[in-house]
Motif scaffolding. Structure first.
Motif, PDB file in Angstrom:
ATOM      1  N   ASN A  98     -63.711 -68.527  21.155  1.00 14.62           N
ATOM      2  CA  ASN A  98     -63.291 -67.132  21.319  1.00 14.62           C
ATOM      3  C   ASN A  98     -61.857 -66.970  21.805  1.00 14.62           C
ATOM      4  O   ASN A  98     -61.412 -65.865  22.104  1.00 14.62           O
ATOM      5  CB  ASN A  98     -64.235 -66.419  22.290  1.00 14.62           C
ATOM      6  CG  ASN A  98     -65.652 -66.354  21.753  1.00 14.62           C
ATOM      7  OD1 ASN A  98     -65.861 -66.137  20.567  1.00 14.62           O
ATOM      8  ND2 ASN A  98     -66.625 -66.572  22.625  1.00 14.62           N
ATOM      9  N   TYR A  99     -61.137 -68.080  21.900  1.00 17.65           N
ATOM     10  CA  TYR A  99     -59.773 -68.024  22.432  1.00 17.65           C
ATOM     11  C   TYR A  99     -58.806 -68.796  21.535  1.00 17.65           C
ATOM     12  O   TYR A  99     -58.262 -69.831  21.914  1.00 17.65           O
ATOM     13  CB  TYR A  99     -59.732 -68.554  23.867  1.00 17.65           C
ATOM     14  CG  TYR A  99     -60.521 -67.704  24.826  1.00 17.65           C
ATOM     15  CD1 TYR A  99     -60.024 -66.490  25.296  1.00 17.65           C
ATOM     16  CD2 TYR A  99     -61.791 -68.103  25.243  1.00 17.65           C
ATOM     17  CE1 TYR A  99     -60.758 -65.690  26.163  1.00 17.65           C
ATOM     18  CE2 TYR A  99     -62.527 -67.321  26.118  1.00 17.65           C
ATOM     19  CZ  TYR A  99     -62.014 -66.118  26.575  1.00 17.65           C
ATOM     20  OH  TYR A  99     -62.748 -65.328  27.429  1.00 17.65           O
ATOM     21  N   ASN A 100     -58.614 -68.293  20.331  1.00 13.07           N
ATOM     22  CA  ASN A 100     -57.608 -68.843  19.416  1.00 13.07           C
ATOM     23  C   ASN A 100     -57.281 -67.804  18.360  1.00 13.07           C
ATOM     24  O   ASN A 100     -58.159 -67.094  17.896  1.00 13.07           O
ATOM     25  CB  ASN A 100     -58.091 -70.147  18.769  1.00 13.07           C
ATOM     26  CG  ASN A 100     -59.297 -69.957  17.882  1.00 13.07           C
ATOM     27  OD1 ASN A 100     -59.181 -69.722  16.681  1.00 13.07           O
ATOM     28  ND2 ASN A 100     -60.497 -70.059  18.472  1.00 13.07           N
ATOM     29  N   GLU A 101     -55.998 -67.707  17.999  1.00 10.92           N
ATOM     30  CA  GLU A 101     -55.595 -66.711  17.002  1.00 10.92           C
ATOM     31  C   GLU A 101     -54.159 -66.944  16.539  1.00 10.92           C
ATOM     32  O   GLU A 101     -53.390 -67.669  17.171  1.00 10.92           O
ATOM     33  CB  GLU A 101     -55.729 -65.298  17.570  1.00 10.92           C
ATOM     34  CG  GLU A 101     -54.928 -65.041  18.829  1.00 10.92           C
ATOM     35  CD  GLU A 101     -55.301 -63.715  19.490  1.00 10.92           C
ATOM     36  OE1 GLU A 101     -54.989 -62.671  18.891  1.00 10.92           O
ATOM     37  OE2 GLU A 101     -55.913 -63.737  20.571  1.00 10.92           O
ATOM     38  N   ASP A 102     -53.824 -66.320  15.419  1.00 10.68           N
ATOM     39  CA  ASP A 102     -52.436 -66.289  14.942  1.00 10.68           C
ATOM     40  C   ASP A 102     -51.695 -65.271  15.789  1.00 10.68           C
ATOM     41  O   ASP A 102     -52.235 -64.208  16.113  1.00 10.68           O
ATOM     42  CB  ASP A 102     -52.381 -65.880  13.471  1.00 10.68           C
ATOM     43  CG  ASP A 102     -53.099 -66.876  12.566  1.00 10.68           C
ATOM     44  OD1 ASP A 102     -53.224 -68.051  12.952  1.00 10.68           O
ATOM     45  OD2 ASP A 102     -53.539 -66.474  11.471  1.00 10.68           O
TER      46      ASP A 102
END
Length: 247
Positions: A98-102
């Motif tokens: 739940n803790y990763n993104e562009d």
């Protein structure tokens, strides 16, 4: 006897006040070399607002940083100049779900001492690019040269560097004539100019991705993760010529 009592009292006071002093929570982030200046500003502000937290930063080529983490380097957050490097860690189960993104976008440019009107003008010149296997900027540069049918013609004139900043420095010290770097790096260049802006049609989009390493999602780490995408941080990214990925 009084002397012994006095020494015991001093020792007790040292233990008492020593125990009362809370140590700072340390967080380590591994970040792409092209983020150096903006990360320094972000960290400065975050530590000012959170005096109980200290941020340690490890800068380098995203591929090299990824390999360090796979080998067991103690890291809490990663911030790569490449979607693929984050995806590689995610596929190994090393990134919190739940803790990763562009988060950011960048542009590829060629820097040197004078302008050029076409990519073909770099032929017969010495060129610096990041090592494609470990440096995203080098991978994008190779993609550009391949898509322009120039790779075979310039390959023997290429100097490979450990990261994008090193490629830029080769131009600044006149070791090469041109270098493929990011638009954001060119902003801090002191001895050179943007010679050519590379058309985005010649390479995949340059997307920066970040995330928390598996089982490192403490409240302090999450706090810093959220701060990295705050309005304040976004204003700093834009100050350094980054574009926000989801705007």
């Amino acid at each position: 006897m009084k002397k012994i009592f006095k020494l015991l009292l001093i020792g007790f006071m040292v233990v008492l006040f020593g125990c009362g002093k809370e140590e700072k929570k340390e967080i380590t982030i591994s970040a792409a070399a092209s983020l150096k200046e903006v990360m320094n500003e972000i960290i400065l502000e975050f530590e000012k607002e959170n005096k109980d937290i200290k941020i340690n930063i490890n800068l380098g080529g995203s591929g090299a940083l990824k390999n360090q983490i796979i080998s067991g380097a103690p890291v809490d957050i990663v911030f790569f100049a490449s979607q693929k490097d984050l995806k590689d860690l995610d596929e190994k189960g090393m990134i919190e779900k739940n803790y990763n993104e562009d988060i950011l976008k960048n542009r590829m440019v060629i820097v040197g001492k004078e302008k050029i009107n076409d990519l073909s003008e770099i032929k017969n010149h010495k060129i610096a690019i990041g090592t494609p296997e470990t440096v995203p900027a080098g991978k994008y540069a190779k993609e550009v040269l391949n898509n322009s049918n120039l790779w075979n013609e310039v390959q023997n004139n290429i100097v490979f560097s450990k990261d994008v900043r090193s490629a830029m420095q080769y131009v600044e010290i006149d070791e090469v004539d041109y270098a493929f770097i990011y638009k954001t790096d060119a902003k801090i260049m002191k001895n050179g100019i943007i010679s050519f802006i590379v058309p985005e049609t010649l390479h995949k989009p340059i997307i920066y991705s970040y995330g928390i390493i598996k089982d490192k999602n403490s409240k302090e780490v999450i706090k810093f993760y959220e701060f990295l995408k705050s309005e304040y941080s976004q204003s700093l990214y834009e100050k350094y010529n980054f574009e926000i990925a989801n705007k």
